[in-house]
Scaffold this motif. Sequence first.
Motif: not given
Length: 120
Positions: A4-14, A49-55, A75-80, A98-101
Amino acid sequence: MKSILILEDEPFIALDLQLAFEDDGARAVVAVNCDEAFELLRTTEIDGAVLDVNLGRSETCEPVAVELKKRGVPFLLHTGDLDRTGEALRELNAPIMAKPSGAEEVVAKLFGLHGSCEPA
């Protein structure tokens, strides 16, 4: 074992997502930007994959989402930021969480897509 690819710029969420996928029997690889995600796509067979929308720095996951769609990878989009998802991302017709999930909810949602992404 599914990758699984996790594309996420927030370290704790990743990290939270990575651990949740691993607890559920998958291998999770993490990228913080599109360049890293494309490198992982070149070197790793990705099953979902789980993709954060705004990086950050005006970067979105759109190029990676388009590539995953071409490959038929769920894949799914994971965004706040649901209000600013953008027309191009809406056109991808991908599930949005939606974040937070809770990480477990994200895992269950991704593994439920097309029934093809469940861990081995």
